[in-house]
Scaffold this motif. Structure first.
Motif, mmCIF file in Angstrom:
data_model
loop_
_atom_site.group_PDB
_atom_site.id
_atom_site.type_symbol
_atom_site.label_atom_id
_atom_site.label_comp_id
_atom_site.label_asym_id
_atom_site.label_seq_id
_atom_site.Cartn_x
_atom_site.Cartn_y
_atom_site.Cartn_z
ATOM 1 N N GLU B 61 57.961 34.083 40.702
ATOM 2 C CA GLU B 61 57.563 32.965 39.861
ATOM 3 C C GLU B 61 56.716 32.005 40.666
ATOM 4 O O GLU B 61 56.943 31.812 41.859
ATOM 5 C CB GLU B 61 58.793 32.247 39.302
ATOM 6 N N GLY B 62 55.738 31.411 40.012
ATOM 7 C CA GLY B 62 54.960 30.354 40.638
ATOM 8 C C GLY B 62 53.875 30.832 41.592
ATOM 9 O O GLY B 62 53.241 30.027 42.274
ATOM 10 N N ALA B 63 53.636 32.123 41.637
ATOM 11 C CA ALA B 63 52.541 32.601 42.479
ATOM 12 C C ALA B 63 51.217 32.403 41.732
ATOM 13 O O ALA B 63 51.150 32.494 40.509
ATOM 14 C CB ALA B 63 52.729 34.079 42.807
ATOM 15 N N VAL B 64 50.179 32.096 42.504
ATOM 16 C CA VAL B 64 48.894 31.770 41.884
ATOM 17 C C VAL B 64 47.912 32.930 42.054
ATOM 18 O O VAL B 64 47.816 33.521 43.123
ATOM 19 C CB VAL B 64 48.310 30.485 42.509
ATOM 20 N N VAL B 65 47.259 33.218 40.956
ATOM 21 C CA VAL B 65 46.239 34.257 40.956
ATOM 22 C C VAL B 65 44.909 33.610 40.565
ATOM 23 O O VAL B 65 44.846 32.879 39.590
ATOM 24 C CB VAL B 65 46.614 35.363 39.952
ATOM 25 N N GLU B 66 43.893 33.838 41.386
ATOM 26 C CA GLU B 66 42.587 33.246 41.085
ATOM 27 C C GLU B 66 41.651 34.304 40.507
ATOM 28 O O GLU B 66 41.656 35.446 40.954
ATOM 29 C CB GLU B 66 41.954 32.684 42.363
ATOM 30 N N VAL B 67 40.859 33.896 39.541
ATOM 31 C CA VAL B 67 39.909 34.825 38.914
ATOM 32 C C VAL B 67 38.487 34.371 39.239
ATOM 33 O O VAL B 67 38.152 33.196 39.094
ATOM 34 C CB VAL B 67 40.110 34.889 37.387
ATOM 35 N N PHE B 68 37.696 35.293 39.709
ATOM 36 C CA PHE B 68 36.317 34.996 40.105
ATOM 37 C C PHE B 68 35.346 35.845 39.299
ATOM 38 O O PHE B 68 35.673 36.960 38.892
ATOM 39 C CB PHE B 68 36.095 35.368 41.585
ATOM 40 N N GLY B 69 34.145 35.333 39.130
ATOM 41 C CA GLY B 69 33.051 36.225 38.779
ATOM 42 C C GLY B 69 32.780 37.041 40.037
ATOM 43 O O GLY B 69 33.030 36.559 41.141
ATOM 44 N N ALA B 70 32.331 38.264 39.909
ATOM 45 C CA ALA B 70 32.186 39.061 41.129
ATOM 46 C C ALA B 70 31.112 40.117 40.977
ATOM 47 O O ALA B 70 30.688 40.454 39.871
ATOM 48 C CB ALA B 70 33.516 39.738 41.471
ATOM 49 N N THR B 71 30.688 40.579 42.114
ATOM 50 C CA THR B 71 29.788 41.721 42.146
ATOM 51 C C THR B 71 30.618 42.923 42.542
ATOM 52 O O THR B 71 31.225 42.928 43.605
ATOM 53 C CB THR B 71 28.708 41.486 43.209
ATOM 54 N N LEU B 72 30.663 43.928 41.672
ATOM 55 C CA LEU B 72 31.468 45.112 41.959
ATOM 56 C C LEU B 72 30.560 46.264 42.351
ATOM 57 O O LEU B 72 29.364 46.263 42.075
ATOM 58 C CB LEU B 72 32.280 45.508 40.725
ATOM 59 N N SER B 73 31.159 47.255 42.979
ATOM 60 C CA SER B 73 30.398 48.478 43.275
ATOM 61 C C SER B 73 30.087 49.162 41.957
ATOM 62 O O SER B 73 30.649 48.834 40.917
ATOM 63 C CB SER B 73 31.221 49.394 44.175
ATOM 64 N N ILE B 74 29.205 50.145 42.026
ATOM 65 C CA ILE B 74 28.707 50.742 40.783
ATOM 66 C C ILE B 74 29.820 51.348 39.958
ATOM 67 O O ILE B 74 29.805 51.328 38.733
ATOM 68 C CB ILE B 74 27.654 51.819 41.106
ATOM 69 N N ASP B 75 30.844 51.830 40.627
ATOM 70 C CA ASP B 75 31.938 52.435 39.898
ATOM 71 C C ASP B 75 32.966 51.402 39.469
ATOM 72 O O ASP B 75 33.927 51.732 38.815
ATOM 73 C CB ASP B 75 32.593 53.495 40.783
ATOM 74 N N GLY B 76 32.775 50.167 39.854
ATOM 75 C CA GLY B 76 33.711 49.121 39.476
ATOM 76 C C GLY B 76 34.997 49.167 40.279
ATOM 77 O O GLY B 76 35.989 48.535 39.939
ATOM 78 N N ARG B 77 35.001 49.905 41.360
ATOM 79 C CA ARG B 77 36.244 50.147 42.089
ATOM 80 C C ARG B 77 36.404 49.221 43.282
ATOM 81 O O ARG B 77 37.492 49.054 43.794
ATOM 82 C CB ARG B 77 36.243 51.602 42.571
ATOM 83 N N LYS B 78 35.288 48.667 43.722
ATOM 84 C CA LYS B 78 35.370 47.812 44.897
ATOM 85 C C LYS B 78 34.695 46.483 44.617
ATOM 86 O O LYS B 78 33.694 46.419 43.913
ATOM 87 C CB LYS B 78 34.672 48.481 46.089
#
Lengths: 336, 457, 308
Positions: B61-78
């Motif tokens: 409980e109470g852990a924070v998760v941050e969401v970013f816009g991002a650049t992913l690899s072509i497969d979306g995996r990295k």
């Protein structure tokens, strides 16, 4: 089943903005594939540069809309040069590969989130063409038109204005095409389509004619893209994916490649057929004539695409001259 | 190493599953809010489990998760690069966090703020602190953070801090793997072009079909993946032969022109793609086996999971076998002869039609296996063929249209090039350098790196 | 230019399928004595060469397809290029006409260097060629095929094409010229047919007629008689001689020795990419180098026992 809705939607689809966009794009592809034998499979790239050309210049550089339109056209010319320079001297199939790839790259670059202050990123660009409706002499939201029996032909003033401009563009494009393909210039294009080396031996600079054809046909695509963007008052990167090109190609083949009116007939027919099938299926699904286990509302759209694919194949195999075409005049069938 | 760790969250691995089982299981809690969300449950198996419920997990409980816009690899995996912070979410008493995403498709990254975790709890794999999320239009995703208590948790070292040459080395190895996979897919396209002159735009759908067939056997029917892949190869090869016999051969007999044939292939591709979508759905899926491998083997800065090593070794072996087969077996020689000059080959008594059908069969089998490898190393989706097609085209053109060896070499060059350039270049735009390379090659050496100059007249 | 009426012996049937034999007197040979002082050896100099190749080489991989030290082609004459299969004749033809680029060496046309000049520019300068496999434009009518070959057409500019007044006048003149030439080739009655509907021989005729539209100085024919029935062959030969009588230089590749003997003023023999012999048609067949080159392949063709 609401037959009035099905009939009206079917008929309207053949004459409204979507059909116009595809017809304009297909006129360009007809010039490429039908008259010149150029395998341009990236027409949507030309549409995208037109749409983004006008969108970016008006919303990020505050240029007036007419200037934006000129910028869009300029982008189309530049794209044709960039694509044509390396590929037009090579075998026809390379152009197919390079155009299809270039169109995809344009979409990816425009969608790229880091460029969003420049091209809108995934959200695209919106609300840059308010001027277009401001020039509308009709009342944008008022309904005009009439009903004939089950057929509802009433449109809003905004739609009518867009349709009027769109069909004017189509007629202009057809006029230009008719004039050109019946001129010595058009004769050279057809000779390039039939046999490059023969044309070359007759003293024709193949590269020049191919480039001009690529440019002009691309410009029809650019106009289509700008019409799309301006009539929607919005540019969305994912609307410019390769399925668009393939639909436009189907339109051109349906009406008959190498025929001036082909794309117009093809476009109207294509959208009436597509919309007719879709509306029938949708009504069938909503009224439970088609069980959920076979198809749901989302899958209707997918079936539509499958039908286009099948249609494109069967047309090319069984009626390459198009629905009304003359077998002797097939533009591309016997080509080696 | 302590065995006392467990995965923090059940569920949808990196990407949600199309399998009817998993996505629902991932969300045992309150129904999702409307719109697109990224969500997950932070929990771990305690180091000393309650003997009465050995599989029970403790929510964080109470852990924070941050969401970013991002650049992913072509497969979306990295995640290649973090963009701007869009916001954060905090886990509730059940460990669940939900973050409403902006509408539409996009690439994002989700980062767990390690400092907000309870003492003694950490990530199993420190490099998995930031996870990629690629959302399609209207899509929501569940995110899995592998949490553990005690020894199993390691401290986080962000991978972006590594020196560029180490990242480059890692990317080069990933690129090699990707290139080998592209190579498997490219040989068929190139040989078909060589023997028939057809640029087969439906080739992308052969890729998708292969991966989806294997998925169907593996997930729907519960066949182990290795067997499923073999079954898929058999069916894929059969489909290739059938398409040639049923469609292309009659068209060749009618002397249909090449542009017309290309257009037919576009129609076929469109049909196949949407038929697959109709059947398979639009959610990317994972195979039931080999999806998650936490162990990895390190070679200096490069750490590879067993499946990555197996994929690379297998595809390299197969490509070498194909190359040797083309060079030394009768059939291979016949294929190359037809590819070189069909008329000449026919006049020396080679049954050209039979060879072409065999090329289709072999090409389709290789494509299927390549597609399964791609599905294992990334995901299976109805658009995977379309995503690969441009790279396959680029590779084949680079190596020289129509030559199998060129296709292999071109693929490896393209694979390594597009991944290594991501050190400086945004991976969303990975295909751009590949296309650029292709165009430069076309300008200076139109026959490709390994093709022969054509004779005129 | 002779009136078409003088040409009746070729018959008025489909594309001049008539069987009348041409006598040399019908079409006087302006080059009859041009070779009187020429030595019969490879690379022999000509009194007035229009086309000169020096040191031209073309390699494919490790194979040397063409290696011609010198070759001159006399203006206004009919020169035949013969040799066994794979001798490099067509490749050499491609090099001369700009359709392929030599790896080494130079080509001169009318005194100007034309190495690496694009083929369409050569056509504009007056060098036109036909192809072994006829390249008529199948989906264009015979008349359109002809009109295409008109040079310097204003209507071929995309902008001017939009404004017919700028080119209609010229178009009429080109059409008149096309009909005149079609008339010489006895093809006027089929002007509206699709070229794709023509027979093989008619296509060869059309290709020749179309070449004449460009007002060529040199016309290069790649196997003009291949696959043509014997009756039409005579007609084609007549046309070739008529071209010569109009002052046009003709270079042609041919296999049929009867044809070569009948019409050529000078024969160049190639084998394995090299010019092995040159000479008058009457004597070249006896040249040992030529017999060597042909031995085992088509020796019979040279000695005249060949039947088509």
């Amino acid at each position: 089943m609401d037959w009035s809705l099905i009939i009206s939607n079917t008929f309207r689809s053949g004459i409204t903005q979507t059909a116009i966009i595809y017809i304009l794009a297909a006129i360009g592809m007809n010039l490429h594939v039908g008259y010149t034998g150029l395998m341009n499979f990236g027409q949507v790239g030309f549409m995208a540069v037109g749409a983004y050309g006008v969108g970016i210049s008006t919303s990020y550089y505050d240029l007036p809309l007419p200037v934006g339109i000129l910028v869009g056209l300029g982008c189309g010319v530049v794209l044709a040069l960039l694509l044509g320079m390396p590929t037009l001297r090579l075998r026809a199939d390379y152009l197919g590969i390079v155009t299809i790839a270039a169109a995809e790259i344009i979409r990816l670059v425009m969608k790229y989130q880091k460029f969003k202050d420049w091209s809108g990123g995934t959200n695209g660009i919106n609300g840059f063409a308010d001027d277009f409706q401001a020039w509308n002499p009709m009342t944008t939201s008022a309904k005009y038109g009439f009903e004939i029996g089950p057929l509802d032909l009433r449109f809003t003033g905004g739609d009518l204005w867009e349709m009027a401009i769109g069909w004017t563009l189509v007629l202009l494009a057809v006029l230009v095409m008719w004039r050109l393909v019946n001129s010595p210039w058009g004769r050279v294009l057809k000779s390039v389509r039939e046999d490059e080396n023969a044309a070359r031996a007759m003293g024709k600079s193949i590269f020049r004619f191919k480039m001009q054809s690529l440019m002009l046909g691309g410009l029809f695509g650019t106009v289509a893209g700008m019409f799309y963007a301006i009539s929607n008052n919005s540019v969305q990167p994912d609307n410019y994916s390769r399925a668009f090109t393939f639909f436009a190609l189907t339109v051109a083949i349906l009406g008959g490649l190498g025929r001036v009116w082909g794309p117009v007939i093809g476009g109207v027919l294509f959208w009436m057929l597509l919309s007719g099938v879709e509306n029938l299926l949708k009504e069938g699904v909503t009224n439970d004539h088609i069980p959920e286990s076979i198809m749901d509302g989302v899958q209707v759209g997918q079936v539509r695409f499958m039908l286009v694919g099948l249609g494109l194949m069967s047309l090319m195999i069984f009626r390459p001259q198009g629905i009304f075409g003359d077998k002797r005049e097939i533009a591309i069938d016997a080509r080696k | 190493m302590s065995r006392w760790y467990l995965f923090g969250l059940v569920g949808a691995a990196v990407l949600s599953l199309a399998a009817p089982t998993s996505a629902d299981a991932a969300m045992p809690h309150a129904p999702l809010p409307n719109g697109q969300v990224v969500s997950g449950t932070l929990q771990f198996k305690p180091e000393t489990p309650d003997p009465s419920a050995p599989n029970a997990r403790t929510p964080v409980e109470g852990a924070v998760v941050e969401v970013f816009g991002a650049t992913l690899s072509i497969d979306g995996r990295k995640v290649e690069e973090l963009g701007e912070l869009l916001g954060s979410a905090t886990s509730d008493a059940e460990g669940t966090f939900v973050f409403e995403m902006p509408a539409g498709a996009g690439d994002y990254a989700v980062r767990l703020v390690l400092e907000t975790l309870p003492a003694g709890v950490g990530l199993v794999d420190a490099t998995k602190q930031t996870l990629p999320v690629r959302l399609a239009e209207g899509q929501s995703k569940a995110i899995l953070f592998n949490l553990a208590e005690g020894d199993a948790a390691t401290a986080g070292v962000p991978s972006r801090g590594d020196p560029w040459y180490e990242r480059m080395a890692r990317l080069a190895v990933n690129g090699l793997q990707f290139g080998l996979i592209i190579g498997m897919c490219a040989i068929g396209l190139s040989l078909i072009y060589g023997t028939t002159g057809l640029v087969n735009f439906a080739h992308s759908e052969m890729i998708t079909l292969g991966a989806v067939l294997a998925w169907m056997f593996n997930v729907t029917f519960g066949v182990p993946l290795v067997l499923a892949a073999v079954l898929a190869m058999v069916i894929g090869a059969g489909a290739g032969a059938l398409i040639d016999r049923g469609l292309w051969r009659p068209l060749r007999k009618r002397n249909t022109g090449l542009i017309a044939m290309s257009i037919v292939s576009i129609g076929l591709g469109l049909f196949m793609q949407y038929a697959i979508l109709y059947q398979f759905g639009d959610r990317p899926a994972k195979y039931a086996d080999y999806s998650v491998q936490t162990k990895s083997i390190s070679f200096g800065p490069i750490s590879l999971s067993p499946k990555e090593i197996i994929i690379m070794v297998l595809s390299a072996l197969i490509l070498v076998a194909v190359a040797l087969g083309l060079r030394y077996t009768r059939l291979g020689k016949a294929m190359r002869a037809v590819s070189d000059n069909p008329d000449l080959a026919a006049s020396t008594g080679i049954d050209v039609d039979r060879i072409i059908t065999l090329v289709w069969t072999l090409g389709a089998a290789l494509v299927t296996l390549g597609a399964v490898f791609q599905g294992v190393s990334e995901t299976v989706s109805w658009t995977m063929g379309q995503q690969l097609l441009l790279l396959v085209f680029a590779s084949v053109t680079l190596g020289g249209l129509g030559t199998a060896f060129g296709a292999m070499a071109g693929s490896i060059i393209v694979g390594v090039a597009i991944l290594t350039v991501t050190v400086w270049w945004p991976s969303e735009l990975q295909t751009v350098p590949a296309l650029f390379l292709m165009i430069v090659i076309l300008m200076v050496r139109p026959q490709g790196l390994f093709g022969r100059r054509e004779r005129i007249g | 230019m002779p009136e078409s009426d003088d040409f009746v012996e070729f018959g008025k049937t489909a594309g001049g399928g008539g069987a009348g034999r041409v006598r040399d007197t019908d079409w006087p040979n302006p080059a009859a004595h041009a070779f009187d002082d020429c030595i019969e050896e490879p690379g022999s100099p000509k009194p007035d060469p229009i086309l000169v190749a020096t040191g031209v080489q073309r390699h494919f991989g490790g194979l040397t397809a063409v290696d011609v030290a010198t070759m001159q082609i006399q203006r206004g004459a009919i020169t035949a290029l013969i040799g066994p299969n794979g001798a490099g004749k067509t490749t050499f033809f491609n090099l001369l006409s700009g359709f392929d680029r030599p790896d080494q060496g130079e080509v001169y046309f009318d005194g100007a260097r034309i190495t690496n000049v694009a083929p369409h520019l050569l056509a504009k300068r007056g060098m036109v060629r036909t192809f072994q496999l006829t390249k008529v434009l199948a989906k264009l009518s015979v008349l359109e095929n002809m009109k295409l070959a008109g040079q310097l057409q204003a209507g071929e500019s995309m902008w001017k094409a939009l404004l017919p007044p700028l080119w209609k006048h010229q178009e009429k003149a080109i059409e008149a010229k096309a009909l005149e030439i079609l008339d010489e080739f006895n093809m006027v009655h089929m002007q509206h047919e699709f070229a794709g509907a023509l027979s093989g021989g008619q296509r060869k005729l059309l290709e020749m007629a179309r070449s004449m539209m460009t007002d060529p100085q040199v016309i290069m024919l790649d196997e003009p008689m291949a696959g043509v029935n014997p009756a039409l062959t005579q007609s084609l030969l007549g046309h070739v001689k008529r071209m010569r009588s109009q002052g046009i230089t003709v270079v042609f590749v041919e296999h049929d020795m009867d044809v070569v003997r009948d019409i050529s003023d000078w024969v160049v023999v190639m084998a394995e990419g090299i010019v092995v012999a040159e000479g008058r048609a009457s004597s070249v067949g006896a040249n040992p180098a030529v017999i060597d080159a042909y031995l085992g392949t088509s020796h019979a063709a040279l000695t005249g026992e060949h039947t088509a």
